[in-house]
Design an enzyme around this catalytic site. Structure first.
Site, PDB file in Angstrom:
ATOM      1  CG  ASP A 165     -14.148 -97.459  37.364  1.00 40.93           C
ATOM      2  OD1 ASP A 165     -14.318 -98.368  35.567  1.00 40.93           O
ATOM      3  OD2 ASP A 165     -12.140 -97.360  36.765  1.00 40.93           O
ATOM      4  CB  SER A 204     -17.920 -96.670  16.942  1.00 43.29           C
ATOM      5  OG  SER A 204     -17.300 -95.949  15.944  1.00 43.29           O
ATOM      6  CE1 TYR A 217     -13.808 -96.807  20.547  1.00 49.04           C
ATOM      7  CE2 TYR A 217     -13.906 -96.887  17.844  1.00 49.04           C
ATOM      8  CZ  TYR A 217     -14.912 -96.267  19.002  1.00 49.04           C
ATOM      9  OH  TYR A 217     -15.970 -94.826  19.648  1.00 49.04           O
ATOM     10  CE  LYS A 225     -17.628 -97.917  21.260  1.00 51.84           C
ATOM     11  NZ  LYS A 225     -18.064 -97.353  22.247  1.00 51.84           N
TER      12      LYS A 225
HETATM   13  P1  NAD Z   1     -14.656 -88.301  25.255  1.00 50.50           P
HETATM   14  O1  NAD Z   1     -14.199 -88.719  24.979  1.00 50.50           O
HETATM   15  O2  NAD Z   1     -15.175 -87.173  24.773  1.00 50.50           O
HETATM   16  O3  NAD Z   1     -16.157 -88.869  26.163  1.00 50.50           O
HETATM   17  C1  NAD Z   1     -16.043 -90.420  27.029  1.00 50.50           C
HETATM   18  C2  NAD Z   1     -16.156 -89.939  27.940  1.00 50.50           C
HETATM   19  O4  NAD Z   1     -16.005 -91.135  29.387  1.00 50.50           O
HETATM   20  C3  NAD Z   1     -15.162 -89.124  29.253  1.00 50.50           C
HETATM   21  O5  NAD Z   1     -16.221 -87.980  30.146  1.00 50.50           O
HETATM   22  C4  NAD Z   1     -14.795 -90.182  29.678  1.00 50.50           C
HETATM   23  O6  NAD Z   1     -14.630 -89.874  30.957  1.00 50.50           O
HETATM   24  C5  NAD Z   1     -15.661 -91.157  30.536  1.00 50.50           C
HETATM   25  N1  NAD Z   1     -15.262 -92.785  30.518  1.00 50.50           N
HETATM   26  C6  NAD Z   1     -14.185 -92.879  30.072  1.00 50.50           C
HETATM   27  N2  NAD Z   1     -13.892 -94.671  30.576  1.00 50.50           N
HETATM   28  C7  NAD Z   1     -14.732 -94.329  31.981  1.00 50.50           C
HETATM   29  C8  NAD Z   1     -15.061 -95.384  32.978  1.00 50.50           C
HETATM   30  N3  NAD Z   1     -14.500 -97.106  33.277  1.00 50.50           N
HETATM   31  N4  NAD Z   1     -16.542 -95.345  33.997  1.00 50.50           N
HETATM   32  C9  NAD Z   1     -17.298 -93.843  33.731  1.00 50.50           C
HETATM   33  N5  NAD Z   1     -16.974 -92.765  32.072  1.00 50.50           N
HETATM   34  C10 NAD Z   1     -15.766 -93.639  31.806  1.00 50.50           C
HETATM   35  O7  NAD Z   1     -15.287 -89.146  23.921  1.00 50.50           O
HETATM   36  P2  NAD Z   1     -16.752 -89.117  22.735  1.00 50.50           P
HETATM   37  O8  NAD Z   1     -16.109 -88.968  21.664  1.00 50.50           O
HETATM   38  O9  NAD Z   1     -18.076 -88.327  23.869  1.00 50.50           O
HETATM   39  O10 NAD Z   1     -16.920 -90.963  23.219  1.00 50.50           O
HETATM   40  C11 NAD Z   1     -18.361 -90.994  23.596  1.00 50.50           C
HETATM   41  C12 NAD Z   1     -18.922 -92.575  23.419  1.00 50.50           C
HETATM   42  O11 NAD Z   1     -18.923 -92.661  21.807  1.00 50.50           O
HETATM   43  C13 NAD Z   1     -17.450 -93.409  23.182  1.00 50.50           C
HETATM   44  O12 NAD Z   1     -18.461 -94.662  23.847  1.00 50.50           O
HETATM   45  C14 NAD Z   1     -16.888 -93.649  21.595  1.00 50.50           C
HETATM   46  O13 NAD Z   1     -16.510 -94.913  21.671  1.00 50.50           O
HETATM   47  C15 NAD Z   1     -17.946 -93.016  21.178  1.00 50.50           C
HETATM   48  N6  NAD Z   1     -17.552 -92.716  19.331  1.00 50.50           N
HETATM   49  C16 NAD Z   1     -17.039 -91.808  19.507  1.00 50.50           C
HETATM   50  C17 NAD Z   1     -16.697 -91.539  18.680  1.00 50.50           C
HETATM   51  C18 NAD Z   1     -15.411 -89.890  18.014  1.00 50.50           C
HETATM   52  O14 NAD Z   1     -15.673 -90.275  17.057  1.00 50.50           O
HETATM   53  N7  NAD Z   1     -15.529 -89.087  18.893  1.00 50.50           N
HETATM   54  C19 NAD Z   1     -17.216 -92.568  17.713  1.00 50.50           C
HETATM   55  C20 NAD Z   1     -17.534 -93.439  17.078  1.00 50.50           C
HETATM   56  C21 NAD Z   1     -18.270 -93.535  18.677  1.00 50.50           C
END
Ligand code: NAD
Length: 258
Positions: A63, A143, A156, A160
């Site tokens: 975590d 992001s 959010y 970022k």
């Molecule tokens: P996702 O939800 O598929 O994956 C996120 C992962 O982070 C999950 O497996 C979750 O269990 C884990 N997580 C959450 N809280 C946690 C904690 N406290 N400790 C450890 N692990 C934790 O989402 P994703 O889209 O793959 O996101 C990955 C990154 O990309 C994030 O930082 C997100 O903000 C960023 N992001 C996503 C998008 C999008 O549109 N999906 C766009 C820009 C940036």
């Protein structure tokens, strides 16, 4: 032999989406990868699939809000693989779109502690290894929201923007040690997270396909990103091909930030 042969990487948030795709990308390039996530079952599944494909991987429950867990993550990786070259601070949580005055204290606290504190914490945990060996690469997942926000996801977006500022400062701090720090800025990416942002217009009643379509329409290239699109960019930044790049925030945005 892959370009990351003999390199060892930690990726947080690697049980799903961008993190999982990055674990596969880096391992296919030859790295040994620690798949770290709060979702231990998900991390185990990614690792067993990777091992079945002949790749080197270790699952660790973490975590990222708790610094002793970030430290233990680094220790377990060093114990298993003997070194550490790459750290991807990717774990993050989304925010449902809503007016700023409706965001609860606990939501604000979660967003700050995971999306910012978790990134800072991983940097603190890897710093001793990176600095003493005088090499290493840190890549955070920021992001497009950090530079070109959408209405309703203000906290959010702030996290970022903070990640981007942090990585740029870290790049300067670590440059004398030959350690690099970069970030990627993904546009809306087709992962389990995306529908949780809800409509960019803030309409919470819309179904998932309408939400995804509302995001797609804002991307000049005309599609959402796939997790693999982002993993490709991270794979480049952590490789020696990017050896002169530090403090770089690489947009993987289909033109959205223009
Ligand atoms: P996702 O939800 O598929 O994956 C996120 C992962 O982070 C999950 O497996 C979750 O269990 C884990 N997580 C959450 N809280 C946690 C904690 N406290 N400790 C450890 N692990 C934790 O989402 P994703 O889209 O793959 O996101 C990955 C990154 O990309 C994030 O930082 C997100 O903000 C960023 N992001 C996503 C998008 C999008 O549109 N999906 C766009 C820009 C940036």
């Amino acid at each position: 032999m892959g370009e990351l042969h003999m390199r060892v990487a930690i990726i947080t948030g690697a049980a799903s989406g961008i993190g999982a795709a990055t674990a596969w990308r880096l391992a296919r390039d030859g790295a040994s990868v620690t798949v770290a996530d709060i979702n231990e079952e998900g991390a185990d599944k990614v690792v067993s699939d990777m091992r079945a494909a002949g790749l080197h991987a270790l699952a660790v429950g973490v975590d990222v809000r708790h610094q002793e867990e970030n430290m233990a993550l680094v220790d377990k990786t060093l114990k298993k693989f003997g070194r550490l070259d790459i750290a991807c601070a990717n774990a993050g949580i989304p925010q449902g779109a809503m007016p700023v005055e409706e965001v609860s204290d606990s939501q604000i606290e979660q967003l700050l502690s995971i999306n910012i504190r978790g990134v800072v914490g991983l940097a603190q945990a890897v710093a001793p290894a990176f600095k003493s060996q005088r090499s290493g690469v840190f890549v955070a997942t920021a992001s497009t929201a950090g530079v070109r926000p959408r209405p309703g996801i203000q906290v959010y977006s702030a996290t970022k923007g903070a990640v981007i500022a942090f990585v740029r400062a870290l790049a300067l701090e670590w440059a004398p040690y030959g350690v690099r720090a970069c970030a990627v800025s993904p546009v809306a990416t087709n992962t389990p997270m995306l529908p949780q942002f809800q409509s960019v217009a803030g309409n919470r009643e819309e179904d998932v396909s309408t939400v995804l379509e509302s995001f797609r329409k804002t991307v000049p290239l005309g599609r959402l990103a796939d997790a693999e699109d982002i993993a490709e960019a991270i794979g480049f930044l952590v490789s020696d091909r990017a050896r002169m790049m530090t403090g770089t925030v690489l947009d993987v945005d289909g033109g959205r930030n223009l």
